[in-house]
Design an enzyme around this catalytic site. Structure first.
Site, PDB file in Angstrom:
ATOM      1  N   ASP A 183       0.790  -1.248   0.000  1.00 35.22           N
ATOM      2  CA  ASP A 183       0.000   0.000   0.000  1.00 35.22           C
ATOM      3  C   ASP A 183       0.821   1.297   0.000  1.00 35.22           C
ATOM      4  OD1 ASP A 183      -1.913  -1.937   0.238  1.00 35.22           O
ATOM      5  OD2 ASP A 183      -2.766  -1.229   2.122  1.00 35.22           O
ATOM      6  N   LYS A 191      -6.709  -4.838  -3.250  1.00 32.19           N
ATOM      7  CA  LYS A 191      -7.374  -5.486  -2.113  1.00 32.19           C
ATOM      8  C   LYS A 191      -8.389  -4.526  -1.487  1.00 32.19           C
ATOM      9  CE  LYS A 191      -3.559  -4.334   1.065  1.00 32.19           C
ATOM     10  NZ  LYS A 191      -4.229  -3.578   2.115  1.00 32.19           N
ATOM     11  N   CYS A 212      -2.040  -2.629   7.751  1.00 33.96           N
ATOM     12  CA  CYS A 212      -2.025  -3.538   6.590  1.00 33.96           C
ATOM     13  C   CYS A 212      -0.801  -4.450   6.559  1.00 33.96           C
ATOM     14  CB  CYS A 212      -2.159  -2.742   5.305  1.00 33.96           C
ATOM     15  SG  CYS A 212      -3.818  -2.030   5.161  1.00 33.96           S
TER      16      CYS A 212
HETATM   17  C1  C5J Z   1      -3.027   0.487   5.578  1.00 33.71           C
HETATM   18  C2  C5J Z   1      -4.778   1.673   6.684  1.00 33.71           C
HETATM   19  N1  C5J Z   1      -2.511   0.315   4.361  1.00 33.71           N
HETATM   20  N2  C5J Z   1      -3.982   2.123   7.656  1.00 33.71           N
HETATM   21  N3  C5J Z   1      -4.302   0.957   5.655  1.00 33.71           N
HETATM   22  O1  C5J Z   1      -2.356   0.276   6.572  1.00 33.71           O
HETATM   23  O2  C5J Z   1      -5.968   1.922   6.704  1.00 33.71           O
END
Ligand code: C5J
Length: 234
Positions: free
Chosen positions: A32, A137, A170
């Site tokens: 991400d 995702k 994540c």
């Molecule tokens: C991730 C989030 N990528 N913090 N998402 O950690 O909502």
């Protein structure tokens, strides 16, 4: 993926103990690293976070990404986000809290956390090559409602080098999912970041505690050294 003449065995100086990996069955998974989390005006900032906290992970990830590409390792990038009609976004996620903008609302980088919008894209410094895998995702974990299991099986992957953002959300969710599926996960400590430095520290501790209950933790220097000093099997 790897040429058979290349040395493929590396020992990473990790915690709670060193781990030997065969790069031929190892994938680099970058979680991400999207503008929505990294830049002002995206999802992360709408939740009230200081997005500048995440910048520190970019350089270490870039160094490992370059080494992985040189080694011929499978590289997987993930992106959290939803379909434009929000059909894959649970109301419990969309309606939660009091963000300045909700998932799907128009923001300065397009609709918040929506696939295809500028904010959903990966930051330019770590942009995927055409040959690399991108997993979209809807959740925090990269295995939930995605084709990741099939991709890893197709490439004969048994080990994951995991980095990205955020450490406790994540990255941790994906590592826990992967651990239950039998993958050895090495989390790259300086290649992860959180909006909350204390969550970053604890997120890493949770992985390596109790003899590595979810996996191993090593910094990018240790991973790069293991790649540099790889040996040939047998
Ligand atoms: C991730 C989030 N990528 N913090 N998402 O950690 O909502």
């Amino acid at each position: 993926m790897l040429s058979s003449t290349k040395p493929t065995l590396g020992v990473i100086s990790a915690e709670p103990e060193p781990i030997q990996l065969d790069w031929a069955s190892t994938a680099l998974v970058i979680i991400d690293m999207q503008r929505d989390f990294m830049e002002p005006g995206g999802f992360g900032e709408t939740l009230g976070n200081d997005v500048s906290q995440l910048a520190r992970a970019v350089k270490p990830i870039g160094a490992v990404l370059k080494a992985a590409r040189d080694t011929g390792m499978l590289v997987v990038h993930t992106r959290e986000g939803h379909l434009p009609d929000l059909s894959d976004a649970p109301p419990a996620k969309v309606e939660r809290g009091a963000p300045s903008l909700r998932i799907g609302d128009p923001g300065p980088m397009g609709r918040i956390l929506i696939r295809g919008e500028a904010g959903h894209d990966i930051i330019p410094e770590l942009y995927p090559l055409d040959s690399e895998v991108i997993i979209d995702k809807p959740g925090k974990g990269a295995f939930y409602a995605t084709e990741l299991t099939d991709v890893l099986e197709q490439y004969g992957i048994e080990n994951l080098l995991v980095c990205g953002v955020t450490t406790e959300v994540c990255v941790n969710t994906t590592v826990r999912e992967a651990n239950d599926r039998g993958y050895r996960c090495v989390v790259i400590s300086d290649g992860c970041a959180s909006y909350f430095p204390e969550f970053h520290e604890m997120g890493l501790k949770m992985i390596k505690a109790q003899g590595g209950i979810f996996g191993w933790v090593a910094d990018s220097a240790a991973v790069l050294e293991a790649m540099k000093t790889s040996t040939t099997q047998g």
